[in-house]
Design a protein around this motif. Structure first.
Motif, PDB file in Angstrom:
ATOM      1  N   GLN A 179      -5.345   4.412  -2.073  1.00 37.61           N
ATOM      2  CA  GLN A 179      -6.125   4.024  -0.898  1.00 37.61           C
ATOM      3  C   GLN A 179      -6.223   5.235   0.021  1.00 37.61           C
ATOM      4  O   GLN A 179      -5.280   6.032   0.091  1.00 37.61           O
TER       5      GLN A 179
ATOM      6  N   LYS B 247      -6.048   5.728   3.668  1.00 36.41           N
ATOM      7  CA  LYS B 247      -5.660   4.919   4.816  1.00 36.41           C
ATOM      8  C   LYS B 247      -4.883   5.784   5.787  1.00 36.41           C
ATOM      9  O   LYS B 247      -4.038   6.591   5.352  1.00 36.41           O
ATOM     10  N   ASN B 248      -5.146   5.635   7.063  1.00 38.21           N
ATOM     11  CA  ASN B 248      -4.452   6.416   8.091  1.00 38.21           C
ATOM     12  C   ASN B 248      -4.555   7.923   7.835  1.00 38.21           C
ATOM     13  O   ASN B 248      -3.593   8.665   8.026  1.00 38.21           O
TER      14      ASN B 248
END
Length: 175
Positions: free
Chosen positions: A93, A95-96
């Motif tokens: 993923q 993400k962040n």
């Protein structure tokens, strides 16, 4: 969602099933982000372990994260050929602002002649019980392992002849 562009450096983080951080690769250079895979390269990157240990990788590596795949590959360029370390884990993923996945313990070490050894089967069974892996996760992990072994046997994807060397050339162009 904004993805990094080729040449940008990112952090890679692996977690355990319970959400705790497992390992952090401080910086890797993005070579490709696409609908089917992300490819990153690094060399002598700082790696931080959950227990506080830190170490640096010893050789250049090309890492491939395929969309929806329950594994990722690290092709390490050594003097006597390309060695692979493959992590069985959740699909990646973004993400962040970091590339992340859940590490499910099983690993496969592949040698330049495409022979391999499956590692950490006992750790997988232990964590399967301790962290209470759901049965659908266990199935995905086993399917990921089978898919990975099939690619190794067929020498496809990151196991194709010259794949790692070609991406390494691109990595060098950003340095």
């Amino acid at each position: 969602m904004r993805f990094p562009h080729p040449g940008q450096e990112i952090e890679i983080v692996s977690f355990k099933h319970d959400g705790s951080v497992h390992r952090v690769w401080e910086r890797s250079t993005v070579l490709q982000t696409g609908s089917q895979s992300w490819i990153v390269g690094n060399d002598q990157v700082l790696v931080k372990e959950a227990d506080g240990r830190e170490w640096r990788t010893r050789e250049p590596a090309i890492c491939t994260f395929g969309k929806g795949q329950w594994f990722n590959t690290i092709g390490m360029l050594k003097e006597d050929g390309v060695y692979y370390y493959c992590n069985i884990g959740s699909p990646y993923q973004w993400k962040n602002n970091r590339l992340q996945y859940i590490d499910y313990d099983l690993d496969v070490k592949v040698f330049p002649d495409m022979t391999y050894v499956i590692l950490d089967e006992e750790e997988f069974e232990l964590h399967r019980q301790e962290l209470n892996y759901p049965e659908h996760i266990v199935r995905k992990v086993r399917q990921g392992l089978e898919e990975l072994l099939s690619l190794i046997h067929q020498q496809k994807g990151p196991f194709e002849a010259d794949y790692i060397e070609r991406w390494y050339e691109r990595f060098l162009s950003y340095k």
